[in-house]
Motif scaffolding. Structure first.
Motif, PDB file in Angstrom:
ATOM      1  N   GLY A  74       0.801  -1.219   0.000  1.00  0.00           N
ATOM      2  CA  GLY A  74       0.000   0.000   0.000  1.00  0.00           C
ATOM      3  C   GLY A  74       0.831   1.265   0.000  1.00  0.00           C
ATOM      4  N   ILE A  75       2.095   1.155  -0.380  1.00  0.00           N
ATOM      5  CA  ILE A  75       3.001   2.304  -0.399  1.00  0.00           C
ATOM      6  C   ILE A  75       3.049   2.852  -1.825  1.00  0.00           C
ATOM      7  CG2 ILE A  75       5.377   3.073  -0.039  1.00  0.00           C
ATOM      8  CD1 ILE A  75       5.561   0.730   2.042  1.00  0.00           C
ATOM      9  N   ALA A  76       2.611   4.093  -1.984  1.00  0.00           N
ATOM     10  CA  ALA A  76       2.479   4.687  -3.322  1.00  0.00           C
ATOM     11  C   ALA A  76       3.676   5.554  -3.716  1.00  0.00           C
ATOM     12  CB  ALA A  76       1.200   5.513  -3.379  1.00  0.00           C
ATOM     13  N   THR A  77       4.794   5.383  -3.037  1.00  0.00           N
ATOM     14  CA  THR A  77       5.995   6.161  -3.358  1.00  0.00           C
ATOM     15  C   THR A  77       6.357   5.973  -4.832  1.00  0.00           C
ATOM     16  OG1 THR A  77       6.809   5.815  -1.109  1.00  0.00           O
ATOM     17  CG2 THR A  77       8.419   6.520  -2.754  1.00  0.00           C
ATOM     18  N   PRO A  78       6.566   7.071  -5.565  1.00  0.00           N
ATOM     19  CA  PRO A  78       6.958   6.924  -6.970  1.00  0.00           C
ATOM     20  C   PRO A  78       8.324   6.250  -7.103  1.00  0.00           C
ATOM     21  CG  PRO A  78       6.901   9.252  -6.341  1.00  0.00           C
ATOM     22  CD  PRO A  78       6.434   8.469  -5.161  1.00  0.00           C
ATOM     23  N   VAL A  79       8.428   5.381  -8.110  1.00  0.00           N
ATOM     24  CA  VAL A  79       9.669   4.668  -8.378  1.00  0.00           C
ATOM     25  C   VAL A  79      10.112   4.978  -9.804  1.00  0.00           C
ATOM     26  CG1 VAL A  79      10.749   2.395  -8.624  1.00  0.00           C
ATOM     27  CG2 VAL A  79       9.148   2.814  -6.744  1.00  0.00           C
ATOM     28  N   ILE A  80      11.376   5.370  -9.933  1.00  0.00           N
ATOM     29  CA  ILE A  80      12.009   5.618 -11.224  1.00  0.00           C
ATOM     30  C   ILE A  80      12.999   4.488 -11.439  1.00  0.00           C
ATOM     31  CG2 ILE A  80      13.589   7.145 -12.469  1.00  0.00           C
ATOM     32  CD1 ILE A  80      12.306   9.445 -10.728  1.00  0.00           C
ATOM     33  N   LEU A  81      12.911   3.824 -12.579  1.00  0.00           N
ATOM     34  CA  LEU A  81      13.815   2.718 -12.864  1.00  0.00           C
ATOM     35  C   LEU A  81      14.833   3.108 -13.926  1.00  0.00           C
ATOM     36  CD1 LEU A  81      11.505  -0.430 -12.945  1.00  0.00           C
ATOM     37  CD2 LEU A  81      12.955   0.401 -11.090  1.00  0.00           C
ATOM     38  N   MET A  82      16.058   2.595 -13.742  1.00  0.00           N
ATOM     39  CA  MET A  82      17.146   2.798 -14.702  1.00  0.00           C
ATOM     40  C   MET A  82      17.676   1.419 -15.082  1.00  0.00           C
ATOM     41  SD  MET A  82      19.324   5.732 -12.703  1.00  0.00           S
ATOM     42  CE  MET A  82      19.823   4.623 -11.401  1.00  0.00           C
ATOM     43  N   THR A  83      18.079   1.263 -16.334  1.00  0.00           N
ATOM     44  CA  THR A  83      18.662  -0.004 -16.746  1.00  0.00           C
ATOM     45  C   THR A  83      19.672   0.187 -17.867  1.00  0.00           C
ATOM     46  OG1 THR A  83      18.218  -2.251 -17.521  1.00  0.00           O
ATOM     47  CG2 THR A  83      16.797  -0.501 -18.388  1.00  0.00           C
ATOM     48  N   ALA A  84      20.714  -0.620 -17.815  1.00  0.00           N
ATOM     49  CA  ALA A  84      21.707  -0.628 -18.886  1.00  0.00           C
ATOM     50  C   ALA A  84      21.219  -1.491 -20.054  1.00  0.00           C
ATOM     51  CB  ALA A  84      23.031  -1.158 -18.358  1.00  0.00           C
ATOM     52  N   PHE A  85      20.119  -2.210 -19.849  1.00  0.00           N
ATOM     53  CA  PHE A  85      19.593  -3.118 -20.861  1.00  0.00           C
ATOM     54  C   PHE A  85      18.128  -2.816 -21.148  1.00  0.00           C
ATOM     55  CE2 PHE A  85      22.839  -5.217 -18.293  1.00  0.00           C
ATOM     56  CZ  PHE A  85      23.796  -5.486 -19.266  1.00  0.00           C
ATOM     57  N   PRO A  86      17.834  -1.618 -21.675  1.00  0.00           N
ATOM     58  CA  PRO A  86      16.437  -1.272 -21.934  1.00  0.00           C
ATOM     59  C   PRO A  86      15.880  -2.112 -23.085  1.00  0.00           C
ATOM     60  CG  PRO A  86      17.868   0.413 -22.833  1.00  0.00           C
ATOM     61  CD  PRO A  86      18.748  -0.559 -22.088  1.00  0.00           C
ATOM     62  N   ASN A  87      14.698  -2.655 -22.887  1.00  0.00           N
ATOM     63  CA  ASN A  87      14.013  -3.369 -23.957  1.00  0.00           C
ATOM     64  C   ASN A  87      12.514  -3.225 -23.738  1.00  0.00           C
ATOM     65  OD1 ASN A  87      13.030  -5.677 -22.304  1.00  0.00           O
ATOM     66  ND2 ASN A  87      15.211  -6.150 -22.144  1.00  0.00           N
ATOM     67  N   ASP A  88      11.752  -3.527 -24.760  1.00  0.00           N
ATOM     68  CA  ASP A  88      10.309  -3.320 -24.681  1.00  0.00           C
ATOM     69  C   ASP A  88       9.657  -4.172 -23.600  1.00  0.00           C
ATOM     70  OD1 ASP A  88      10.343  -1.376 -26.628  1.00  0.00           O
ATOM     71  OD2 ASP A  88       9.875  -2.772 -28.259  1.00  0.00           O
ATOM     72  N   ALA A  89      10.109  -5.409 -23.431  1.00  0.00           N
ATOM     73  CA  ALA A  89       9.501  -6.297 -22.435  1.00  0.00           C
ATOM     74  C   ALA A  89       9.678  -5.730 -21.025  1.00  0.00           C
ATOM     75  CB  ALA A  89      10.103  -7.695 -22.531  1.00  0.00           C
ATOM     76  N   THR A  90      10.883  -5.270 -20.709  1.00  0.00           N
ATOM     77  CA  THR A  90      11.136  -4.700 -19.381  1.00  0.00           C
ATOM     78  C   THR A  90      10.372  -3.388 -19.214  1.00  0.00           C
ATOM     79  OG1 THR A  90      13.323  -5.705 -19.378  1.00  0.00           O
ATOM     80  CG2 THR A  90      12.933  -3.948 -17.787  1.00  0.00           C
ATOM     81  N   ARG A  91      10.353  -2.591 -20.255  1.00  0.00           N
ATOM     82  CA  ARG A  91       9.621  -1.324 -20.207  1.00  0.00           C
ATOM     83  C   ARG A  91       8.126  -1.588 -19.947  1.00  0.00           C
ATOM     84  NH1 ARG A  91      11.888   0.716 -24.241  1.00  0.00           N
ATOM     85  NH2 ARG A  91      13.226   2.212 -23.216  1.00  0.00           N
ATOM     86  N   GLN A  92       7.564  -2.605 -20.595  1.00  0.00           N
ATOM     87  CA  GLN A  92       6.147  -2.940 -20.405  1.00  0.00           C
ATOM     88  C   GLN A  92       5.872  -3.456 -18.997  1.00  0.00           C
ATOM     89  OE1 GLN A  92       5.395  -5.606 -23.681  1.00  0.00           O
ATOM     90  NE2 GLN A  92       5.277  -3.941 -25.176  1.00  0.00           N
ATOM     91  N   LYS A  93       6.786  -4.302 -18.460  1.00  0.00           N
ATOM     92  CA  LYS A  93       6.634  -4.780 -17.079  1.00  0.00           C
ATOM     93  C   LYS A  93       6.680  -3.606 -16.104  1.00  0.00           C
ATOM     94  CE  LYS A  93       8.679  -9.374 -17.455  1.00  0.00           C
ATOM     95  NZ  LYS A  93       9.808 -10.219 -17.047  1.00  0.00           N
TER      96      LYS A  93
END
Length: 122
Positions: A74-93
């Motif tokens: 129930g914690i609505a803290t915004p999360v920003i994700l960074m990745t060295a391996f960006p791909n559509d599947a990870t972006r969609q997840k």
């Protein structure tokens, strides 16, 4: 900009974590760094963080798993994700988990700043 807010940085790569912490401190934020999602989730920073900046791929829990765990509590803290391996599947997840922003590494400082300001304004 609102300063003094706590931003938690979760990344198993020491150099990325330390440089991100330095950038955010230079903008006036309070910052705490963690080398794993589990370390962050076991800390008192969970309820105190205005925003979380996390790597996607880490040993143990991923950044997407971290966002899912926060939401389940129930914690609505915004999360920003960074990745060295960006791909559509990870972006969609990440989008399905409700992540505020998704950045490729190495990230541009202004892109991270824009993501944080947008997340905190939401």
């Amino acid at each position: 900009m609102t300063t003094g807010l706590l931003i938690s940085v979760v990344d198993d790569d020491d150099s990325v974590r330390v440089s991100t912490e330095g950038l955010l401190r230079s903008l006036g934020y309070a910052v705490r760094g963690f080398d794993s999602a589990e370390a962050f989730l076991g800390s008192d920073a969970v309820g105190a963080s205005a925003c979380v900046v996390s790597d996607v791929q880490m040993p143990g829990m991923s950044g997407v798993d971290l966002k899912t765990a926060l939401s389940a509590q129930g914690i609505a803290t915004p999360v920003i994700l960074m990745t060295a391996f960006p791909n559509d599947a990870t972006r969609q997840k990440a989008a399905a988990a409700g992540v505020s922003c998704f950045l490729p590494k190495p990230y541009q400082a202004q892109a991270l700043i824009d993501c944080i300001e947008t997340a905190l304004a939401a």
